[in-house]
Design an enzyme around this catalytic site. Structure first.
Site, PDB file in Angstrom:
ATOM      1  N   PHE A 264      27.662  39.743  36.309  1.00 31.85           N
ATOM      2  CA  PHE A 264      28.661  38.724  35.963  1.00 31.85           C
ATOM      3  C   PHE A 264      30.021  38.972  36.603  1.00 31.85           C
ATOM      4  CE2 PHE A 264      26.077  40.020  32.232  1.00 31.85           C
ATOM      5  CZ  PHE A 264      25.135  39.008  32.290  1.00 31.85           C
ATOM      6  N   CYS A 265      30.032  39.563  37.791  1.00 29.53           N
ATOM      7  CA  CYS A 265      31.299  39.833  38.489  1.00 29.53           C
ATOM      8  C   CYS A 265      32.260  40.661  37.635  1.00 29.53           C
ATOM      9  CB  CYS A 265      31.980  38.536  38.924  1.00 29.53           C
ATOM     10  SG  CYS A 265      30.995  37.499  40.004  1.00 29.53           S
ATOM     11  N   ASN A 266      31.696  41.479  36.753  1.00 25.25           N
ATOM     12  CA  ASN A 266      32.522  42.330  35.889  1.00 25.25           C
ATOM     13  C   ASN A 266      31.838  43.689  35.776  1.00 25.25           C
ATOM     14  OD1 ASN A 266      33.794  43.632  33.658  1.00 25.25           O
ATOM     15  ND2 ASN A 266      34.432  41.658  32.829  1.00 25.25           N
TER      16      ASN A 266
END
Length: 330
Positions: A264-266
């Site tokens: 999730f791009c995290n």
């Protein structure tokens, strides 16, 4: 903060290039919230530095945890400029800039009303405008430029940061979208999202296999106070083994259910949830020049990624019941 989206994480590369310092404030494993004492210490120990930027999300794009906006004023009192990432917060929560005054706020319009994609916005306090140094120029970002005498003057307003032709055909849609949200009311949207996400969380936590092993591990706060409309989870077998998220997503696709899977791009939250250590990560990155999380899983023998479910303006209870029935099949 370790809970930042990669769009914020990337700012550290400018920092490194300028030989400046950067630091991450960790999040707790049990509830994915910030440790307030650690944050207080981090904000206090750099008082001698002239320019300091504190970047944090109003709401985690993964866990939905809403980090307290009081940190804006606390950080500014210690000499920090504050960048508030409101991309996940603004779609279902009211952000009143007459009450909280970050120097910079980033938002994403399609997350609020679905259209148009590709248009974001950086709001900045006018007193902070000159803090942003642009080290190059392009297109309409200058009022004057010369070739024979290699000099230029940057535009004196927001245009200095708008490289190339902006998406002027889609921009009129923003006023229509904002009017649409105002007609519904952001408080009404907020109440609905809280109600739906609570409904989903309470029912998912009760799902077990025949041997009473839980079907899901739900990450983040269990009290659901100050949490937005996203839930992050892994699916478990009756032996408590994590089912790869690719398998879950494929089954969901077959049921016409849309899920988000991966990191999730995290990466900060994913590293915490999957108990990766700094030593393991450093050893992995220094041992090769390229890689991805499939290679990392094979190398470290630790899982990466999870499943994220989001509720929002368009979600109905029927959607959630479909997903709950889907989980029961495992």
């Amino acid at each position: 903060m370790a809970d930042n989206h990669n769009s914020v994480n990337g700012i550290r590369e400018y920092c490194k290039r300028s030989h400046a310092a950067f630091e991450y404030v960790p999040i707790r494993y049990d509830d994915l919230r910030i440790d307030q004492d650690v944050l207080e210490d981090a904000l206090s120990k750099s008082e001698a530095r002239k320019h300091k930027l504190f970047a944090f999300p109003a709401q985690s794009n993964v866990s939905g945890v809403q980090h307290h906006l009081s940190w804006i004023k606390k950080a500014q009192a210690k000499g920090w400029d504050v960048l508030l990432d409101a991309a996940a917060y603004a779609p279902s929560s009211k952000l009143d800039l007459s009450e909280v005054n970050p120097n910079f706020v980033s938002i994403s319009f399609y997350k609020i009303f679905g259209y148009p994609t590709g248009l974001g916005c950086l709001l900045m306090h006018k007193d902070s405008f000159e803090l942003l140094e642009k080290k190059w120029f392009a297109g309409g970002t200058v009022t004057l430029a010369s070739v024979m005498a290699p000099h230029h003057y940057l535009a004196g307003n927001h245009e200095r940061f708008e490289n190339g032709t902006i998406n002027y055909l889609d921009i009129p849609a923003l006023s229509i979208g904002i009017d649409y949200i105002n007609q519904i009311g952001i408080e009404r949207i907020h109440e609905r999202v809280v109600s739906l996400s609570t409904y989903l969380f309470e029912r998912l936590t009760k799902l077990t296999h025949a041997n009473h092993v839980k079907k899901l591990k739900l990450f983040g706060p269990q009290d659901r106070n100050h949490v937005g409309g996203t839930l992050i989870m892994t699916f478990l077998t009756e032996n408590g083994v994590v089912i790869p998220f690719e398998e879950v997503e494929q089954k969901a696709n077959n049921e016409m259910i849309s899920l988000r899977s991966g990191c999730f791009c995290n990466p900060g939250i994913d590293e915490v949830n999957n108990c990766l250590t700094m030593q393991e990560l450093s050893q992995y990155f220094t041992s090769r020049t390229t890689g991805d999380y499939y290679d990392m899983i094979a190398t470290l023998k630790k899982m990466r990624g999870a499943i994220r479910v989001s509720v929002g303006l368009a979600t109905t209870q029927h959607d959630l019941d479909r997903f709950i029935d889907f989980v029961k099949q495992f």
